[in-house]
Design a protein around this motif. Structure first.
Motif, short mmCIF file in Angstrom:
data_model
loop_
_atom_site.label_atom_id
_atom_site.label_comp_id
_atom_site.label_asym_id
_atom_site.label_seq_id
_atom_site.Cartn_x
_atom_site.Cartn_y
_atom_site.Cartn_z
N ASP A 218 0.86 -1.05 -0.27
CA ASP A 218 -0.11 -0.06 -0.18
C ASP A 218 0.89 1.37 0.32
N TRP A 219 0.40 2.07 -0.09
CA TRP A 219 0.47 3.52 -0.12
C TRP A 219 1.93 3.82 1.46
N ARG A 220 1.60 3.51 1.99
CA ARG A 220 2.14 3.24 3.62
C ARG A 220 3.85 2.71 3.55
N GLY A 221 3.55 1.65 2.17
CA GLY A 221 4.98 1.49 2.43
C GLY A 221 4.84 -0.67 3.01
N ASP A 222 2.97 -0.71 3.51
CA ASP A 222 2.55 -1.73 3.57
C ASP A 222 2.71 -2.78 3.78
N THR A 223 3.57 -4.08 3.63
CA THR A 223 3.04 -5.23 2.69
C THR A 223 1.74 -6.03 2.67
N HIS A 224 1.36 -6.56 2.44
CA HIS A 224 -0.04 -7.28 2.31
C HIS A 224 0.32 -8.33 1.47
N ILE A 225 -0.62 -10.42 2.08
CA ILE A 225 -0.31 -11.51 1.29
C ILE A 225 -1.69 -11.69 1.23
N LEU A 226 -1.96 -11.95 -0.08
CA LEU A 226 -3.55 -13.11 -0.24
C LEU A 226 -3.22 -13.87 -1.51
N ARG A 227 -3.98 -14.60 -0.93
CA ARG A 227 -3.88 -16.09 -1.39
C ARG A 227 -4.84 -16.15 -2.50
N PHE A 228 -4.10 -16.12 -3.39
CA PHE A 228 -4.72 -17.45 -4.88
C PHE A 228 -5.79 -18.98 -4.61
N GLY A 229 -4.28 -19.79 -3.66
CA GLY A 229 -4.90 -21.17 -3.68
C GLY A 229 -3.53 -21.80 -3.86
N SER A 230 -4.65 -23.16 -4.10
CA SER A 230 -3.63 -24.51 -4.64
C SER A 230 -3.56 -24.34 -5.74
N ILE A 231 -2.01 -24.61 -6.45
CA ILE A 231 -1.85 -25.09 -8.31
C ILE A 231 -1.76 -26.53 -8.52
N ASP A 232 -2.17 -27.58 -7.84
CA ASP A 232 -2.19 -28.03 -7.68
C ASP A 232 -3.75 -29.46 -8.68
N PHE A 233 -3.48 -28.53 -9.89
CA PHE A 233 -4.49 -29.15 -10.79
C PHE A 233 -4.10 -29.20 -12.35
N ILE A 234 -4.53 -29.47 -13.36
CA ILE A 234 -4.46 -30.15 -14.25
C ILE A 234 -4.42 -28.37 -15.54
N GLY A 235 -4.03 -28.54 -16.38
CA GLY A 235 -4.44 -27.25 -16.79
C GLY A 235 -4.71 -25.50 -16.92
N TRP A 236 -5.08 -24.91 -17.84
CA TRP A 236 -5.50 -23.38 -17.03
C TRP A 236 -6.49 -22.99 -16.43
N ARG A 237 -6.13 -22.59 -15.66
CA ARG A 237 -7.30 -21.98 -14.47
C ARG A 237 -6.99 -20.83 -13.99
N PRO A 238 -8.07 -19.60 -14.09
CA PRO A 238 -8.36 -18.84 -13.59
C PRO A 238 -7.97 -18.50 -12.00
N MET A 239 -7.56 -17.57 -11.71
CA MET A 239 -7.08 -18.07 -9.62
C MET A 239 -7.44 -17.01 -9.45
N THR A 240 -8.33 -15.95 -8.34
CA THR A 240 -8.85 -14.80 -8.02
C THR A 240 -8.41 -14.95 -6.67
N THR A 241 -8.71 -13.26 -5.71
CA THR A 241 -7.79 -13.33 -4.25
C THR A 241 -8.63 -11.91 -3.95
N THR A 242 -9.24 -11.82 -3.53
CA THR A 242 -10.18 -10.37 -2.71
C THR A 242 -9.33 -9.45 -2.13
N VAL A 243 -9.35 -8.10 -2.68
CA VAL A 243 -8.33 -7.14 -1.84
C VAL A 243 -9.16 -7.01 -0.59
N PRO A 244 -8.22 -8.00 1.13
CA PRO A 244 -9.14 -7.07 1.86
C PRO A 244 -9.21 -5.37 1.97
N THR A 245 -10.66 -5.16 2.75
CA THR A 245 -10.99 -3.81 2.67
C THR A 245 -10.83 -3.25 3.99
#
Length: 361
Positions: A218-245
């Motif tokens: 963020d603009w203050r210099g703090d780092t935030h870790i967002l989890r998309f999830g496991s990549i234990d799958f076969i083929g293409w898949r869209p992975m999405t994560t929500t930015v906390p409020t």
């Protein structure tokens, strides 16, 4: 975006050249919608959700054919050395390159000859909580300069502040013409315009037991870790994560420069992760973001070339994703921006008695 405080937050207008127009990136609080306030208020058009691609990996800004960098926690012994797209040692190996192709479900890439994906290969010798980092390269296109005012006083006391540009093109720097103590961070990443709601990326996995994270700052210099999830799958898949409020996206500067920055991906092993070579592919890093357009008087005024170039850099990405991009003027020609203040002759003093009709005593 939102905070836990029940206060109204002002939006930040983004200046553009040409006609008096600008684009404002919205911010919100938990219970109160903030925005550009007018005498009659705003209607539902004061909110515009857009899906914007912030990285397609279709262009190589490194000149080396690898697009982004990949490093592991086991084979980077000299972080200051020039980056090599392929490297290995007794503990790990890794390689990254740009490859022609795209997921078939991304319809607008169908038939696009310059469509590329980011290919990543890595392997470890020993099991454990191994980590792979996939990040933008250290080139101007992926650098955001952030001034850290809370360091100014201490830096001035010690006399070790660095008043230098983060960019090879020093004209992009916000501090290139000042001698005051300014501490700047050269943040490597991608600006995410607007008030970001979600982040997504297309991933092609091959059934490996790893988890994917996205790191944002963020603009203050703090780092935030967002989890998309496991990549234990076969083929293409869209992975999405929500930015906390609770991640701050509310700013009160002019123009807006305090956007969120996407810093990097992290691929983490699990205790049961096997040790065979892993191949992972990425395409279309996108954000779902709230963008609002507003016209106001004075948008075309530039203080100097630096002011003009900063506005152009911030506006270019959003302009091409606006609802009506043809309605917006082209970016300013910063060669025409005002230069240093001109020296003018001193004003002649008024004659005595000029204000009293010239009467005598």
């Amino acid at each position: 975006m939102k905070t836990t405080r029940h206060l109204r937050k002002f939006t930040v207008p983004l200046l553009v050249g040409g006609a008096a127009a600008a684009l404002v990136l919205f911010s919100r609080t938990a219970n109160v919608q903030a925005g550009v306030e007018t005498a009659i208020g705003s209607d539902v058009e004061s909110s515009e959700l857009r899906a914007i691609t912030i990285e397609s990996w279709d262009s190589d800004y490194t000149g080396g054919g690898y697009g982004w960098e990949v490093v592991t926690n086991a084979n980077e012994t000299n972080p200051d050395a020039d980056y090599e797209p392929a490297a290995s040692n007794l503990k790990a190996e890794r390689e990254v390159k740009l490859i022609r192709g795209t997921p078939r479900d991304i319809r607008y890439n169908d038939g696009y000859e310059n469509a590329h994906i980011l290919g990543v290969k890595f392997a470890f010798t020993f099991p454990g909580y191994n980590v792979v980092t996939v990040r933008p390269p250290m080139v101007d296109h992926y650098i955001i300069e952030r001034v850290r005012p809370y360091l100014n006083e201490e830096s001035a006391r010690r006399g070790d502040y660095r008043n230098t540009s983060c960019y090879e093109d020093a004209a992009q720097s916000a501090t290139r013409q000042t001698s005051r103590p300014v501490m700047i961070d050269c943040v490597r990443g991608i600006d995410m315009p607007g008030v970001v709601k979600k982040i997504s990326v297309w991933v092609m996995g091959r059934g490996n037991e790893y988890d994917l994270e996205g790191w944002i700052e963020d603009w203050r210099g703090d780092t935030h870790i967002l989890r998309f999830g496991s990549i234990d799958f076969i083929g293409w898949r869209p992975m999405t994560t929500t930015v906390p409020t609770n991640i701050p996206q509310d700013v009160q500067s002019f123009p807006q420069i305090k956007t969120l920055v996407f810093r990097q991906f992290k691929i983490r092993a699990r205790p049961e992760t096997s040790l065979e070579p892993v191949y992972v592919f990425f395409d279309e890093l996108r954000v779902l973001t709230d963008i609002f357009e507003v016209h106001f008087d004075g948008a075309a005024i530039d203080f100097d070339r630096n002011d003009c170039e900063r506005k152009n850099r911030l506006f270019s990405l959003i302009r091409q994703n606006a609802r009506y991009p043809d309605h917006w003027p082209s970016l300013s020609n910063c060669e025409n921006a005002p230069g240093p203040a001109e020296q003018t002759p001193a004003m002649q003093p008024r004659q005595q008695g000029a204000n009293n009709g010239g009467g005598g005593q």
